[in-house]
Design an enzyme around this catalytic site. Structure first.
Site, mmCIF file in Angstrom:
data_model
loop_
_atom_site.group_PDB
_atom_site.id
_atom_site.type_symbol
_atom_site.label_atom_id
_atom_site.label_comp_id
_atom_site.label_asym_id
_atom_site.label_seq_id
_atom_site.Cartn_x
_atom_site.Cartn_y
_atom_site.Cartn_z
ATOM 1 N N CYS A 119 0.894 -1.111 -0.027
ATOM 2 C CA CYS A 119 -0.143 -0.039 -0.131
ATOM 3 C C CYS A 119 0.917 1.075 0.046
ATOM 4 C CB CYS A 119 -0.850 -0.120 1.239
ATOM 5 S SG CYS A 119 -1.822 1.462 1.401
ATOM 6 N N CYS A 179 -0.455 4.051 2.296
ATOM 7 C CA CYS A 179 -0.233 3.835 3.742
ATOM 8 C C CYS A 179 1.425 3.960 3.980
ATOM 9 C CB CYS A 179 -0.541 2.387 4.199
ATOM 10 S SG CYS A 179 -2.129 1.834 3.619
ATOM 11 N N ASP A 180 2.172 3.594 3.358
ATOM 12 C CA ASP A 180 3.570 3.532 3.663
ATOM 13 C C ASP A 180 4.586 4.394 2.758
ATOM 14 O OD1 ASP A 180 2.804 1.720 5.454
ATOM 15 O OD2 ASP A 180 3.172 0.013 4.010
#
Ligand code: NAP
Length: 319
Positions: free
Chosen positions: A142, A145-146
């Site tokens: 992701c 997300c990261d």
């Protein structure tokens, strides 16, 4: 006016205990609908293995995925949601009445007017050495997300579909270099995404290459790739490996009942109704473009709203 309705146990059975399922649980229970949420006994929501979530509104300092899920659950149970840890093994229409669905979990069958499918999806793994060892330590599924953890660093992206290219473009906001490794010499991604990626100076491509191993002592330091034409193996240095080789939904139980796209995601209209009356879909198991905690939660709320309208409609009919 429900005097003529056949007997049933629940207004809504929600299948799945991730953000979509528990948000549906909050909305349904708070609306006074008799609701059961069945969450997999053997599977966990993707969110619970997400280290930190920094983009869920209202939580400026970020929160662990597991912790956030506990809060969703606490809020839903407070409103009277019943929850049950069991794997659903079958979904079928009751032979006794058109409007009743039967959900089998464990040794029990639950009769319900509506089902909200919130069964989620799992990233397809590459299945190479190092992938599971470095999950959360440089291996990610992701970029949203990261990505922010990779400012001014080098990352590889594995895959050549829409997701890989879209996420590679997103990663250029943070990373110094984004190296896309694809197993063929042509991308599967849509032309417009390809055009943008080819024009982006930070993105490089390694064609006809398969990732054989993800390496590093403690955190990812690189990947070993094999050239499909020559068989030569080389090592690419990178701080992160983002893997986007497709996603698989948990929708087996709806086969033959609900329309799916070619990968098995449940097709809905904009009100999250599937083509099966009384079955709604929410979150990652639904065919859609953007899969995030916040979009899953939105789906959960919308699915309940549509389910309420449906319940009102059938309760007004004669059986
Ligand atoms: P996808 O279209 O299935 O693409 C998966 C990619 O991973 C393909 O390039 C495939 O290579 C590669 N791949 C699969 N298994 C592999 C393996 N074992 N090793 C190396 N590479 C492997 O998946 P997706 O990109 O996640 O897209 C899923 C669906 O969502 C698609 O329908 C897509 O159009 C849609 N989507 C749309 C958008 C958008 O419109 N903006 C954004 C995201 C997703 P090959 O090409 O060689 O098969």
């Amino acid at each position: 006016m429900q005097a003529n309705l056949p007997k049933y146990d629940y207004d809504i059975v929600i299948i799945g205990g991730g953000p979509a399922g528990y948000t549906a649980g909050i909305y349904a229970a708070r609306a006074g609908l008799k609701t059961l949420l069945i969450e997999g006994a053997g599977t966990v929501s993707q969110i619970t293995i997400t280290d930190i979530i920094e983009n869920y509104p209202g939580i400026p300092d970020g929160i662990g995925g597991f912790e956030l899920m506990q809060l969703f659950k606490k809020q839903a149970l407070k409103f009277g949601l019943e929850s049950l840890p069991r794997d659903v093994t079958a979904v079928k229409k009751s032979s006794a009445a058109e409007v009743i669905w039967e959900v089998t979990a464990g040794d029990k069958i639950y009769k319900t007017l509506c089902i909200i499918a919130a069964t989620g999806a799992m990233w397809r793994n590459l299945g190479v050495p190092g992938e599971s060892e470095f999950a959360g330590k440089g291996v990610s599924y992701c970029a949203t997300c990261d990505g922010p953890f990779y400012r001014n660093r080098d990352v590889v992206v594995v895959g050549g579909g829409d997701t890989a290219i879209q996420e590679a473009l997103f990663l250029t906001h943070f990373a110094k270099r984004v190296i896309v490794i694809h197993r063929r010499d042509r991308l599967r991604a849509a032309g417009m995404l390809q055009k943008r990626a080819f024009a982006e100076k930070k993105i490089e491509f390694i064609w006809n290459a398969t990732v054989e191993e993800i390496t590093g002592p403690e955190f990812v330091t690189g990947v070993k790739v094999k050239n499909a034409n020559t068989g030569v193996i080389s090592e690419i240095a990178a701080d992160g490996a983002f893997i986007f080789v497709g996603r698989l939904p948990y929708t087996e139980m709806f086969k033959g009942l609900v329309e799916m796209d070619k990968t098995g995601f449940l097709v809905t209209d904009e009100h999250l109704r599937t083509n099966a009356d009384g079955i709604f879909a929410a979150g990652d198991c639904r065919a859609k473009l953007f899969r995030q905690v916040v979009t899953a939660a939105g789906d959960g709320a919308n699915a309940v709203h549509s389910a309420e309208l449906y319940i009102d409609e059938i309760k007004g009919q004669t059986y």
